[in-house]
Design a protein around this motif. Structure first.
Motif, PDB file in Angstrom:
ATOM      1  N   GLY A   1     -34.279 -20.997 -34.273  1.00  0.00           N
ATOM      2  CA  GLY A   1     -34.771 -19.664 -33.924  1.00  0.00           C
ATOM      3  C   GLY A   1     -35.527 -18.956 -35.020  1.00  0.00           C
ATOM      4  O   GLY A   1     -35.505 -17.730 -35.086  1.00  0.00           O
ATOM      5  N   SER A   2     -36.246 -19.708 -35.873  1.00  0.00           N
ATOM      6  CA  SER A   2     -36.899 -19.076 -37.026  1.00  0.00           C
ATOM      7  C   SER A   2     -38.423 -19.083 -36.961  1.00  0.00           C
ATOM      8  O   SER A   2     -39.076 -18.415 -37.760  1.00  0.00           O
ATOM      9  CB  SER A   2     -36.463 -19.777 -38.318  1.00  0.00           C
TER      10      SER A   2
ATOM     11  N   LEU B   1     -37.736 -22.366 -32.122  1.00  0.00           N
ATOM     12  CA  LEU B   1     -38.568 -21.258 -31.639  1.00  0.00           C
ATOM     13  C   LEU B   1     -37.787 -19.945 -31.653  1.00  0.00           C
ATOM     14  O   LEU B   1     -36.702 -19.835 -31.089  1.00  0.00           O
ATOM     15  CB  LEU B   1     -39.069 -21.566 -30.235  1.00  0.00           C
ATOM     16  N   ALA B   2     -38.351 -18.938 -32.292  1.00  0.00           N
ATOM     17  CA  ALA B   2     -37.698 -17.632 -32.435  1.00  0.00           C
ATOM     18  C   ALA B   2     -37.812 -16.825 -31.142  1.00  0.00           C
ATOM     19  O   ALA B   2     -38.736 -17.029 -30.343  1.00  0.00           O
ATOM     20  CB  ALA B   2     -38.341 -16.855 -33.575  1.00  0.00           C
TER      21      ALA B   2
ATOM     22  N   PRO C   1     -32.049 -21.909 -21.297  1.00  0.00           N
ATOM     23  CA  PRO C   1     -32.229 -20.812 -20.330  1.00  0.00           C
ATOM     24  C   PRO C   1     -33.132 -19.685 -20.809  1.00  0.00           C
ATOM     25  O   PRO C   1     -33.696 -18.973 -19.973  1.00  0.00           O
ATOM     26  CB  PRO C   1     -30.790 -20.318 -20.093  1.00  0.00           C
ATOM     27  N   SER C   2     -33.269 -19.497 -22.115  1.00  0.00           N
ATOM     28  CA  SER C   2     -34.119 -18.397 -22.581  1.00  0.00           C
ATOM     29  C   SER C   2     -35.591 -18.781 -22.652  1.00  0.00           C
ATOM     30  O   SER C   2     -36.443 -17.931 -22.909  1.00  0.00           O
ATOM     31  CB  SER C   2     -33.656 -17.923 -23.968  1.00  0.00           C
ATOM     32  N   MET C   3     -35.918 -20.061 -22.416  1.00  0.00           N
ATOM     33  CA  MET C   3     -37.300 -20.532 -22.516  1.00  0.00           C
ATOM     34  C   MET C   3     -37.988 -20.451 -21.159  1.00  0.00           C
ATOM     35  O   MET C   3     -37.424 -20.830 -20.125  1.00  0.00           O
ATOM     36  CB  MET C   3     -37.345 -21.971 -23.030  1.00  0.00           C
ATOM     37  N   ARG C   4     -39.234 -20.002 -21.179  1.00  0.00           N
ATOM     38  CA  ARG C   4     -40.012 -19.929 -19.933  1.00  0.00           C
ATOM     39  C   ARG C   4     -41.356 -20.610 -20.119  1.00  0.00           C
ATOM     40  O   ARG C   4     -42.049 -20.387 -21.129  1.00  0.00           O
ATOM     41  CB  ARG C   4     -40.232 -18.475 -19.508  1.00  0.00           C
TER      42      ARG C   4
ATOM     43  N   ASN D   1     -40.098 -18.106 -25.788  1.00  0.00           N
ATOM     44  CA  ASN D   1     -38.665 -17.807 -25.896  1.00  0.00           C
ATOM     45  C   ASN D   1     -38.467 -16.341 -25.540  1.00  0.00           C
ATOM     46  O   ASN D   1     -38.859 -15.446 -26.297  1.00  0.00           O
ATOM     47  CB  ASN D   1     -38.176 -18.092 -27.315  1.00  0.00           C
ATOM     48  N   GLU D   2     -37.837 -16.084 -24.393  1.00  0.00           N
ATOM     49  CA  GLU D   2     -37.675 -14.722 -23.909  1.00  0.00           C
ATOM     50  C   GLU D   2     -36.315 -14.121 -24.263  1.00  0.00           C
ATOM     51  O   GLU D   2     -35.908 -13.117 -23.690  1.00  0.00           O
ATOM     52  CB  GLU D   2     -37.901 -14.681 -22.404  1.00  0.00           C
ATOM     53  N   ALA D   3     -35.611 -14.726 -25.224  1.00  0.00           N
ATOM     54  CA  ALA D   3     -34.367 -14.127 -25.717  1.00  0.00           C
ATOM     55  C   ALA D   3     -34.673 -12.780 -26.370  1.00  0.00           C
ATOM     56  O   ALA D   3     -35.809 -12.495 -26.763  1.00  0.00           O
ATOM     57  CB  ALA D   3     -33.695 -15.064 -26.716  1.00  0.00           C
ATOM     58  N   ALA D   4     -33.644 -11.934 -26.462  1.00  0.00           N
ATOM     59  CA  ALA D   4     -33.833 -10.599 -27.032  1.00  0.00           C
ATOM     60  C   ALA D   4     -34.402 -10.686 -28.443  1.00  0.00           C
ATOM     61  O   ALA D   4     -33.927 -11.462 -29.275  1.00  0.00           O
ATOM     62  CB  ALA D   4     -32.502  -9.856 -27.056  1.00  0.00           C
TER      63      ALA D   4
END
Length: 529
Positions: free
Chosen positions: A146-147, A176-177, A239-242, A265-268
């Motif tokens: 995530g960096s 991927l961040a 799940p956070s990837m689109r 990456n649509e994570a917060a």
């Protein structure tokens, strides 16, 4: 280079033996040869540029056009959300890495061949924000989860056998961040043209001799397909990837069905908190530390006060269990650029936030060691949870970490005496690792005996007994071998000094009784020479 994760380095071109599968070794050998013979043509194989006829400036200019075009298209879609770190996977001679350097604070260029990396360094010697690395591994080494804000790979996966290429895409998604985007090209298979049908019938085993004759090369790159269906199945595990876009891409040449994916990456997104001379990035979904910080809560102010009192300019500070770096970043601001802060942190997401904060703060003197501290080398299992930055051994985990939504992670277990062999001084150690303190400090025993640093230690008997199956009073007695007294730092700012470890244990029991905490409340201790 600011705040890179510290891991043992291998000599250029000599990856660890356990990282090299036969297909990866062949890939490395082929590109090592191509990189020695004609590196620019191997990257952009134009017929009129064979045998060293690429001019470096002309070659690099093609990368600038490509990157500018791709980033402009992504910006129209609102990505990437930040431009801190970019990764050029399969960087070759650094054609695209150089262009990325003009758009991002820092860029990492990875390639399987040391010869390519040597050329990339020569062509881009004038750049100060680019780090070229040999990565002859089935993983993306030394890049934290995530960096990375932008992962780019073009005309690379098409030359890698399918199973290995799929594993690399999985690595793209790992690094991927939140708010970041990955753009990568691959070959899904052959097209319906006569050339495509020929490629579909003839294997690389038969095509390679023909390529050697046509290209007049000792070794030649191969083409490999990566079925798009396999990537769709892979994406389902994240799940956070689109998948923002999946489009045709003709860069593989005639006969091939090339594709390009754009994955976000649509994570917060972490949020930025301005402090006195530095910044902290916090995750709003972290209910233990991130959310309270963003709400204005001061984390462990009584411990931060001691840091401000004890840490001086040019000091060396070791933070064992750095979490997202609240106290480590404070220490880095206090020691200044001539000092040093080393942080030990096992959880990748925490390291990612910490390193992002260090980069944004300009703290080149802060380094992160990936792993957990103990008294022996190996692997440690920890429990963590999506809603917290905390982690603990399974035995010392509380209700949240033990919940079904929690996860068990395996992390490297490090002996810090061995992991930090080149320290010339050590002024302060802060340690907060959910009951593992006795084992971690025994793994630091030679360093403690040599430097006698000030120690800020969490003391949590409930967790110590479960994590290490040892007596908490014995831990205090062991510390007393090096130090004359122990000072309890109460949360209200008062301090209580003792020379008898049993008195500290009694104080812990009293504090828990008053709070009705049933042994779950810890004390913070100041231990000084």
């Amino acid at each position: 280079m600011a705040s890179s994760s510290l891991k043992p380095d291998s000599p250029a071109g000599s990856p660890p033996a356990d990282a090299m599968t036969p297909e990866l070794e062949r890939l490395r050998r082929v590109w090592q040869t191509l990189g020695r013979d004609d590196p620019l043509w191997a990257v952009l194989s134009h017929a009129d540029k064979r045998s060293g006829r690429w001019k470096p400036d002309e070659f690099l200019a093609t990368g600038q056009i490509e990157i500018d075009t791709q980033l402009a298209a992504l910006a129209a879609a609102g990505y990437p959300k930040a431009r801190g770190l970019a990764l050029d996977f399969g960087c070759g001679a650094g054609r695209l890495t150089r262009a990325l350097a003009g758009h991002f604070v820092r860029v990492i260029g990875l390639d399987v061949a040391a010869s390519m990396i040597e050329t990339a360094k020569l062509l881009n010697a004038d750049l100060g924000n680019v780090d070229f690395r040999v990565n002859a591994s089935a993983h993306i080494d030394a890049v934290t989860d995530g960096s990375v804000d932008f992962v780019f790979s073009h005309m690379v996966l098409q030359h890698i056998p399918g199973a290995l290429a799929t594993a690399y895409v999985d690595e793209f998604l790992r690094v991927l961040a939140p708010g970041g985007v990955a753009a990568f090209q691959f070959v899904d298979g052959v097209d319906d043209s006569p050339r495509g049908r020929l490629y579909g019938m003839a294997s690389n085993r038969w095509l390679n001799p023909l390529r050697q004759v046509m290209w007049r090369r000792r070794d030649v790159f191969e083409m490999h397909s990566l079925p798009e269906d396999a990537l769709l199945r892979l994406l389902e595990r994240h799940p956070s990837m689109r998948l923002l876009h999946a489009m045709d891409d003709g860069s593989a040449g005639a006969g091939w069905r090339g594709r390009r994916w754009i994955v976000a990456n649509e994570a917060a997104m972490p949020e930025r908190i301005a402090c006195d001379g530095y910044v902290i990035y916090a995750d709003p979904t972290d209910l233990h530390i991130g959310a309270p910080l963003l709400g204005g809560h001061v984390h462990e102010s009584h411990v931060a006060t001691v840091l401000r009192e004890r840490v001086r300019k040019d000091d060396v500070v070791l933070d064992i269990g750095g979490n997202i770096g609240i106290l480590a970043l404070l220490a880095a601001s206090l020691v200044g650029p001539q000092g040093r802060v080393v942080v030990v942190e096992p959880i990748p997401h925490n390291r990612s936030l910490l390193e992002r904060s260090a980069r944004a703060s300009g703290f080149d003197h802060l380094r992160v060691l990936a792993g957990a501290a103990g008294d022996r080398a190996g692997v440690l299992e920890l429990r963590t949870h999506p809603s917290t930055s905390n982690s603990a051994t399974p035995a010392a985990s509380g209700d949240r970490l033990r919940a079904p939504e929690g996860v068990t992670v395996r992390v490297p277990l490090l002996v810090l005496d061995d992991a930090l062999p080149h320290l010339e001084r050590l002024d302060l150690v802060k340690i907060d690792i959910e009951g593992m303190e006795p084992l971690a400090m025994r793994g630091l025993e030679r360093t403690l005996a040599r430097f006698r640093p000030t120690i800020l230690s969490e003391f949590h008997p409930w967790a110590i007994e479960r994590a290490t199956r040892s007596n908490p009073v014995d831990y205090l007695g062991w510390l007393r071998r090096f130090y004359p007294a122990i000072t309890i730092l109460h949360r209200d700012g008062t301090r209580e000094r003792h020379t008898d470890p049993q008195r500290v244990m009694t104080a812990w029991k009293i504090a828990n009784d008053r709070a009705g905490a049933d042994g779950r409340l810890h004390l913070d201790l100041l231990i000084e020479p």
